[in-house]
Design a protein around this motif. Structure first.
Motif, PDB file in Angstrom:
ATOM      1  N   LEU A 243       0.876  -1.178   0.000  1.00  0.00           N
ATOM      2  CA  LEU A 243       0.000   0.000   0.000  1.00  0.00           C
ATOM      3  C   LEU A 243       0.909   1.221   0.000  1.00  0.00           C
ATOM      4  CD1 LEU A 243      -3.036   0.875   0.249  1.00  0.00           C
ATOM      5  CD2 LEU A 243      -2.624   1.069   2.704  1.00  0.00           C
ATOM      6  N   PHE A 244       0.757   2.099  -0.987  1.00  0.00           N
ATOM      7  CA  PHE A 244       1.675   3.224  -1.128  1.00  0.00           C
ATOM      8  C   PHE A 244       0.941   4.417  -1.728  1.00  0.00           C
ATOM      9  CE2 PHE A 244       1.947   0.301  -4.665  1.00  0.00           C
ATOM     10  CZ  PHE A 244       1.779   1.115  -5.777  1.00  0.00           C
ATOM     11  N   TRP A 245       1.658   5.555  -1.776  1.00  0.00           N
ATOM     12  CA  TRP A 245       1.090   6.805  -2.280  1.00  0.00           C
ATOM     13  C   TRP A 245       1.809   7.247  -3.542  1.00  0.00           C
ATOM     14  CZ3 TRP A 245      -3.125   9.568  -0.766  1.00  0.00           C
ATOM     15  CH2 TRP A 245      -3.692   9.249   0.477  1.00  0.00           C
ATOM     16  N   LEU A 246       1.047   7.919  -4.422  1.00  0.00           N
ATOM     17  CA  LEU A 246       1.592   8.529  -5.620  1.00  0.00           C
ATOM     18  C   LEU A 246       1.136   9.986  -5.686  1.00  0.00           C
ATOM     19  CD1 LEU A 246       0.382   5.444  -6.628  1.00  0.00           C
ATOM     20  CD2 LEU A 246       1.930   6.055  -8.509  1.00  0.00           C
ATOM     21  N   ARG A 247       2.007  10.811  -6.252  1.00  0.00           N
ATOM     22  CA  ARG A 247       1.667  12.225  -6.495  1.00  0.00           C
ATOM     23  C   ARG A 247       1.780  12.462  -7.998  1.00  0.00           C
ATOM     24  NH1 ARG A 247       2.927  17.675  -3.946  1.00  0.00           N
ATOM     25  NH2 ARG A 247       3.238  19.074  -5.715  1.00  0.00           N
ATOM     26  N   ASN A 248       0.631  12.702  -8.626  1.00  0.00           N
ATOM     27  CA  ASN A 248       0.597  12.906 -10.086  1.00  0.00           C
ATOM     28  C   ASN A 248       1.357  11.792 -10.816  1.00  0.00           C
ATOM     29  OD1 ASN A 248      -0.881  15.273  -9.739  1.00  0.00           O
ATOM     30  ND2 ASN A 248       0.960  16.566  -9.743  1.00  0.00           N
ATOM     31  N   ASP A 249       1.057  10.538 -10.462  1.00  0.00           N
ATOM     32  CA  ASP A 249       1.636   9.332 -11.086  1.00  0.00           C
ATOM     33  C   ASP A 249       3.119   9.124 -10.752  1.00  0.00           C
ATOM     34  OD1 ASP A 249      -0.802   8.705 -12.303  1.00  0.00           O
ATOM     35  OD2 ASP A 249      -0.355   9.988 -14.029  1.00  0.00           O
ATOM     36  N   GLU A 250       3.675   9.916  -9.828  1.00  0.00           N
ATOM     37  CA  GLU A 250       5.041   9.703  -9.381  1.00  0.00           C
ATOM     38  C   GLU A 250       5.024   9.148  -7.963  1.00  0.00           C
ATOM     39  OE1 GLU A 250       7.271  13.258  -9.684  1.00  0.00           O
ATOM     40  OE2 GLU A 250       7.124  13.394 -11.881  1.00  0.00           O
ATOM     41  N   PHE A 251       5.876   8.166  -7.703  1.00  0.00           N
ATOM     42  CA  PHE A 251       5.894   7.526  -6.399  1.00  0.00           C
ATOM     43  C   PHE A 251       6.339   8.502  -5.311  1.00  0.00           C
ATOM     44  CE2 PHE A 251       6.184   3.877  -9.217  1.00  0.00           C
ATOM     45  CZ  PHE A 251       5.277   3.004  -8.638  1.00  0.00           C
ATOM     46  N   VAL A 252       5.612   8.462  -4.183  1.00  0.00           N
ATOM     47  CA  VAL A 252       6.031   9.205  -2.996  1.00  0.00           C
ATOM     48  C   VAL A 252       6.992   8.317  -2.206  1.00  0.00           C
ATOM     49  CG1 VAL A 252       5.283  10.292  -0.857  1.00  0.00           C
ATOM     50  CG2 VAL A 252       3.874  10.491  -2.921  1.00  0.00           C
ATOM     51  N   GLU A 253       8.116   8.877  -1.827  1.00  0.00           N
ATOM     52  CA  GLU A 253       9.137   8.091  -1.137  1.00  0.00           C
ATOM     53  C   GLU A 253       8.829   7.972   0.357  1.00  0.00           C
ATOM     54  OE1 GLU A 253      13.162   9.137  -1.982  1.00  0.00           O
ATOM     55  OE2 GLU A 253      12.674   9.904  -3.987  1.00  0.00           O
ATOM     56  N   LYS A 254       9.512   6.982   1.002  1.00  0.00           N
ATOM     57  CA  LYS A 254       9.350   6.780   2.442  1.00  0.00           C
ATOM     58  C   LYS A 254      10.443   7.496   3.237  1.00  0.00           C
ATOM     59  CE  LYS A 254       8.045   2.698   3.814  1.00  0.00           C
ATOM     60  NZ  LYS A 254       7.984   1.231   4.043  1.00  0.00           N
ATOM     61  N   ASN A 255      11.190   8.360   2.581  1.00  0.00           N
ATOM     62  CA  ASN A 255      12.276   9.095   3.206  1.00  0.00           C
ATOM     63  C   ASN A 255      11.699  10.232   4.044  1.00  0.00           C
ATOM     64  OD1 ASN A 255      14.562  10.495   3.928  1.00  0.00           O
ATOM     65  ND2 ASN A 255      15.365  10.693   1.834  1.00  0.00           N
ATOM     66  N   ASP A 256      11.804  10.120   5.368  1.00  0.00           N
ATOM     67  CA  ASP A 256      11.178  11.106   6.248  1.00  0.00           C
ATOM     68  C   ASP A 256      11.960  12.404   6.356  1.00  0.00           C
ATOM     69  OD1 ASP A 256      13.321  10.286   7.726  1.00  0.00           O
ATOM     70  OD2 ASP A 256      12.164   9.485   9.408  1.00  0.00           O
ATOM     71  N   THR A 257      13.055  12.544   5.590  1.00  0.00           N
ATOM     72  CA  THR A 257      13.775  13.822   5.561  1.00  0.00           C
ATOM     73  C   THR A 257      13.218  14.751   4.487  1.00  0.00           C
ATOM     74  OG1 THR A 257      15.451  12.993   4.012  1.00  0.00           O
ATOM     75  CG2 THR A 257      15.873  12.695   6.385  1.00  0.00           C
ATOM     76  N   LEU A 258      12.340  14.247   3.623  1.00  0.00           N
ATOM     77  CA  LEU A 258      11.764  15.057   2.551  1.00  0.00           C
ATOM     78  C   LEU A 258      10.610  15.899   3.086  1.00  0.00           C
ATOM     79  CD1 LEU A 258      11.726  12.345  -0.273  1.00  0.00           C
ATOM     80  CD2 LEU A 258      13.448  14.134   0.131  1.00  0.00           C
ATOM     81  N   ARG A 259      10.199  16.882   2.256  1.00  0.00           N
ATOM     82  CA  ARG A 259       9.081  17.747   2.686  1.00  0.00           C
ATOM     83  C   ARG A 259       7.799  16.952   2.804  1.00  0.00           C
ATOM     84  NH1 ARG A 259       5.026  20.615   0.401  1.00  0.00           N
ATOM     85  NH2 ARG A 259       5.665  20.053  -1.718  1.00  0.00           N
ATOM     86  N   TYR A 260       7.592  15.993   1.905  1.00  0.00           N
ATOM     87  CA  TYR A 260       6.439  15.109   2.034  1.00  0.00           C
ATOM     88  C   TYR A 260       6.900  13.675   1.770  1.00  0.00           C
ATOM     89  CZ  TYR A 260       6.234  15.426  -3.095  1.00  0.00           C
ATOM     90  OH  TYR A 260       6.530  15.392  -4.430  1.00  0.00           O
ATOM     91  N   PHE A 261       6.352  12.728   2.503  1.00  0.00           N
ATOM     92  CA  PHE A 261       6.744  11.319   2.430  1.00  0.00           C
ATOM     93  C   PHE A 261       5.588  10.499   2.975  1.00  0.00           C
ATOM     94  CE2 PHE A 261       7.943  13.026   6.492  1.00  0.00           C
ATOM     95  CZ  PHE A 261       7.592  12.062   7.407  1.00  0.00           C
TER      96      PHE A 261
END
Length: 529
Positions: A243-261
């Motif tokens: 189960l994962f998230w996408l933003r405009n067909d691009e994968f959202v990463e699990k890296n918690d240092t990013l602005r959104y993850f």
């Protein structure tokens, strides 16, 4: 029009159509949709075939649509309040693709007709001792934003109001439920009803795999510059799913240092065997303007199925709106407290302001060039409870010496030999108020003169203050002369409870009197009265 009918007749034989059966309760709203909700500007032609005639609905004026109880909106045909006149076979033809015509058969039924037994009924199964939420169907309803959904109400087949959620459902909840969706369109409310047959079973519930929340198309309100989280939950029957998230067909990463993850968790379901709950939480450290135009999708992939939902973000009013609302609420509360305090203590507040403003010229501002603040006029008491001569002297002396009022007294300030009625009217003319004092026995000028001058008092809108005793107040109704009864309705009253007069008596009397035109000589009441 004739060529258009020939055109429809010709294209109707180009390809075979499957007729969609639609049952609608009389008086309800129903929509026939020629294609998907996404309108591409294609012109759509509609026709209704009945046993007697064929009616074509195309480019009709608003008045003609209103007469027929229809709304042609984009590629939709909406019947506002279904009746037998709307029953029949409908076809629609998009002019850009005449081979993709659609057919509908509408049957309008009443509560007593047989169609209600098999048409417009939807089955739903729940299981005993489980949570159960009734689902109101969304078929054949307007999908345009021009139709605002006001709400959904539920009631049982017997008309009793019902809830749509049962936290621990029992078999007794099985039965027929009716849901009504209410829509607002052009200032009018229209309803669409559906019948749901609930069957509460005692066996083991079937597992419905897939994404449970959030709902597809949900809009989340966020505040720019703030953090936000959106949790997606799904149910699968094996641990190899993702189960994962996408933003405009691009994968959202699990890296918690990013602005959104995003981060995910997996847990076993306590009530169901061999199934797994999965959750994926989309985290924004800071929501930016660009996030509002993006589409975020939560996607479930497993060996059994692939499922996804889409959500978007929308900007809230922000903290400034909350602060403004709180300030307005505080102002309203303060104003309410001030008004309530004034109503309760208005006499004390009024007298206090008079005292404070007196030194800054309040009296000169209120002066109307009259010689006296008040004229003390006696009337005969119907009982022996009137004020005595000593009481009347106490009243006049206190008002003059201690509160600074200029008082006109008949036996002191009227020249001898002057006609009584004329003298009384002169005193009234020179006074800013008239205080009527009950006396026993009847002194000069006497109650008889009131009958002669009461019309003049009313016409001049003279400020009247009645002083009552407890005996005169109890016997006023029916025993007063007619002139006094009329005057008493036009003035204010204060009750004299004997000597020495109470502080409350003086406050009420001074409140109803105008402010004195000269500064009071004393601020404390004398005990000699």
């Amino acid at each position: 029009m004739f060529l258009l009918l020939l055109f429809l007749a010709f294209i109707s034989g180009v390809c075979s159509m499957t007729t969609e059966e639609i049952y609608v309760r009389a008086g309800d709203l129903v929509m026939l949709q020629c294609g998907e909700c996404t309108y591409d500007g294609t012109v759509v032609l509609w026709k209704l075939e009945t046993g007697q005639k064929t009616q074509l609905y195309s480019n009709m004026s608003a008045s003609e649509q209103q007469r027929l109880g229809l709304v042609l909106y984009q590629d939709d045909l909406v019947i506002l309040s279904a009746s037998l006149n709307h029953q029949g076979n409908y076809t629609c033809v998009p002019l850009r693709n005449s081979r993709c015509q659609m057919a509908f058969r509408i049957t309008v039924y009443s509560e007593s007709s047989r169609e209600v037994e098999f048409g417009n009924r939807y089955n739903q199964t729940c299981y005993k001792n489980q949570t159960c939420e009734l689902n109101c169907p969304e078929e054949n309803l307007p999908c345009s934003t021009a139709w605002e959904l006001l709400g959904i109400t539920w009631h049982k087949e017997n008309g009793a109001v019902s809830d749509d959620f049962f936290p621990n459902v029992d078999v007794e909840k099985s039965g027929v439920y009716i849901c009504t969706r209410s829509f607002l369109y052009s200032g009018q409310t229209y309803n669409a009803s559906f019948t749901v047959v609930l069957d509460v079973q005692t066996g083991k519930p079937l597992t419905n795999l897939g994404i449970y929340s959030p709902k597809n198309g949900k809009v989340f309100e966020v505040e720019l510059g703030k953090t936000a989280e959106i949790t997606c939950t799904a149910l699968i029957d094996s641990s190899d799913g993702s189960l994962f998230w996408l933003r405009n067909d691009e994968f959202v990463e699990k890296n918690d240092t990013l602005r959104y993850f995003y981060n995910d968790t997996i847990s076993k379901n306590a009530s169901l065997d061999d199934v797994i709950w999965m959750s994926a939480t989309l985290v924004f450290r800071e929501v930016l303007e660009e996030d509002l135009s993006a589409e975020f999708r939560c996607k479930l992939e497993s060996a059994e199925l692939t499922h996804f939902i889409s959500v978007t973000l929308d900007k809230t009013a922000g903290s400034s709106f909350v602060i403004l609302t709180a300030c307005v609420a505080c102002i309203v509360v303060v104003m309410a407290v001030i008004v309530a305090t004034y109503v309760k203590f208005k006499i004390d507040v009024t007298l206090f302001l008079r005292g404070k403003l007196g030194s800054s010229g309040y009296q000169s501002n209120t002066s109307d060039e009259r010689s006296y603040d008040a004229f003390l006029m006696c009337y005969k008491s119907v009982t022996d409870g009137g004020l005595s001569e000593e009481d009347r002297k106490c009243l006049a002396t206190t008002l003059e010496d201690e509160f600074g009022y200029s008082i006109c007294l008949y036996d002191r300030d009227v020249s001898p030999g002057q006609a009584i009625a004329e003298a009384v009217l002169d005193c009234i003319e020179q006074s800013r108020a008239v205080v009527l004092v009950p006396s026993f026995p009847d002194p000069e000028p006497g109650s008889a003169v009131l009958s002669a001058i009461h019309t003049s008092l009313v016409e001049r809108k003279t400020r009247l203050i009645f002083i009552n005793t407890e005996q005169t107040a109890a016997s006023r109704s029916g025993s007063f002369p007619e002139a006094l009864q009329l005057l008493s309705k036009a003035g204010n009253s204060v009750t004299w409870k004997g000597r020495p007069p109470s502080t409350s008596f003086w406050k009420q009397l001074r409140y109803h009197l105008p402010a004195p035109q000269q500064t009071p000589k004393m601020q404390l009441l004398s005990q000699e009265c």
